[in-house]
Scaffold this active site. Sequence first.
Site, PDB file in Angstrom:
ATOM      1  N   ARG A   1       0.822  -1.203   0.000  1.00 56.80           N
ATOM      2  CA  ARG A   1       0.000   0.000   0.000  1.00 56.80           C
ATOM      3  C   ARG A   1       0.856   1.251   0.000  1.00 56.80           C
ATOM      4  O   ARG A   1       2.006   1.223   0.427  1.00 56.80           O
ATOM      5  CB  ARG A   1      -0.854   0.043   1.268  1.00 56.80           C
TER       6      ARG A   1
ATOM      7  N   ASP B   1       0.297   5.451   1.319  1.00 57.96           N
ATOM      8  CA  ASP B   1      -0.624   6.305   2.079  1.00 57.96           C
ATOM      9  C   ASP B   1      -1.122   7.497   1.262  1.00 57.96           C
ATOM     10  O   ASP B   1      -0.610   7.778   0.175  1.00 57.96           O
ATOM     11  CB  ASP B   1       0.092   6.843   3.321  1.00 57.96           C
TER      12      ASP B   1
ATOM     13  N   TYR C   1      12.375   3.486  -2.345  1.00 54.61           N
ATOM     14  CA  TYR C   1      11.596   4.690  -2.054  1.00 54.61           C
ATOM     15  C   TYR C   1      12.516   5.892  -2.180  1.00 54.61           C
ATOM     16  O   TYR C   1      13.694   5.815  -1.817  1.00 54.61           O
ATOM     17  CB  TYR C   1      11.050   4.664  -0.623  1.00 54.61           C
TER      18      TYR C   1
ATOM     19  N   ARG D   1       9.461   7.556   6.089  1.00 56.73           N
ATOM     20  CA  ARG D   1       9.066   8.893   6.520  1.00 56.73           C
ATOM     21  C   ARG D   1       9.571   9.233   7.923  1.00 56.73           C
ATOM     22  O   ARG D   1       9.858  10.391   8.223  1.00 56.73           O
ATOM     23  CB  ARG D   1       7.545   9.046   6.444  1.00 56.73           C
TER      24      ARG D   1
END
Lengths: 249, 249
Positions: B51, B53, B111, B200
Amino acid sequence: MARWKATIAYDGSGFSGWQEQPGKRTVQGELEKGLTKLHKGENKKVFASGRTDADVHARGQVVHFDSSLQIPSARWPRAFDSVLPRDMQMVSVEHVNDHFHARYDAEAKEYRYLLHVGSTRDLFQRHYVHHVFAHAFDHEAVQRSLQPLVGTHDFSAFCANNTNVASKVRTLNAVSYMQVGEGEWCFRFNGNGFLYNMARIIVGTAIDIGMRRLDAEDMNRILHARDRRQAGMTAPGRGLYLWNVQYGP
Amino acid sequence: MARWKATIAYDGSGFSGWQEQPGKRTVQGELEKGLTKLHKGENKKVFASGRTDADVHARGQVVHFDSSLQIPSARWPRAFDSVLPRDMQMVSVEHVNDHFHARYDAEAKEYRYLLHVGSTRDLFQRHYVHHVFAHAFDHEAVQRSLQPLVGTHDFSAFCANNTNVASKVRTLNAVSYMQVGEGEWCFRFNGNGFLYNMARIIVGTAIDIGMRRLDAEDMNRILHARDRRQAGMTAPGRGLYLWNVQYGP
């Protein structure tokens, strides 16, 4: 009461253009709403150097407004920050004399148009660059085609039909086309005034030249024909930026 | 029936994340809606590598789906183009064997996180870069702080609380931080798996180091303390991109 000159930036993708229209979200509408909020409900008006259309962006639109608030120049941007939506930004604010007018005192404007040429579009640029699908594109011909536009001419060929102005004579001080990134090219137009859709119709015609649907020499021919029907399509608003507005000393 | 592996890009700013939720616009929801349209109403499901966000973008998310449509690989992207919204894009589609699974077969993911550091934010980047207001920022300390994260560790310190997973041990194959533009910096994280909010929270802690609220050495200390409370804030989703997903040969 003092008069203020404000330079603002906005992302045109969320607005139905500059001018206030009932039921539409416009740059003028949001700006006046914010300014009215800063003045605790007292109705405020702003006057811009000129309108921009839906989807068209600004890095340096200029407006003026009158205010009795005692805010120093350097503090105005932060004051606006608290009342403006996230897709508008106050770049700078300066005190001007009471006769300053954002529209009538403008001496020149610069518009830029961002073009991406290639076989794949960049998703993240979809509101900010006009993408042209092409494997071959004659950038050199585009560059050559623009030079005859510099100077004072009747730009009727590059003006939207049904535009009602006294004269279609304008002066372009400079026009350029250069690469600014991978597959990304930028048109710059500096002029004393722009007819309705003028930059976008020139870009649309230049795209026809890049795609070899027209020759570089056709730009000059079309300029002198003064016939909108001979020019290319109006390029989409999303690639266009009102870059700055110049005023006298 | 054949199984297809699809690589997709999306602009996270218009979605409530990946996962389908009633009444919300999600990436999965829009993708399945498009796929169902291509299949003339037959209900279709997609399975992603993982997933993302709300606000988080993807350049190379990978999904798989089954289809009985006879469409060659090269034609799939254009087929999707006609049924997907403008903020999603099918990058490529390839035929895979029936056992391929986008999530279980993923061997590594990359990422990236885009940071802009300076005294003015760029209006046009507001959905795509995280802006840090700072006059001084110790980029070199950030670079140094990241090196101890490479390797296999228990990343509990960089995992959102109330995350229920069997093990918080993951392997980061590579981590880097480099300048990519004026005031613009990019974190890259390549790993075999990422805990919830892991990238993050690492970025949020790195920002504290850049701002000199923490020392470069604190990253390693926090990693080994395995305590979420010692790490920094979770950096906003808008700067994060799922860049690619790697599969075995």
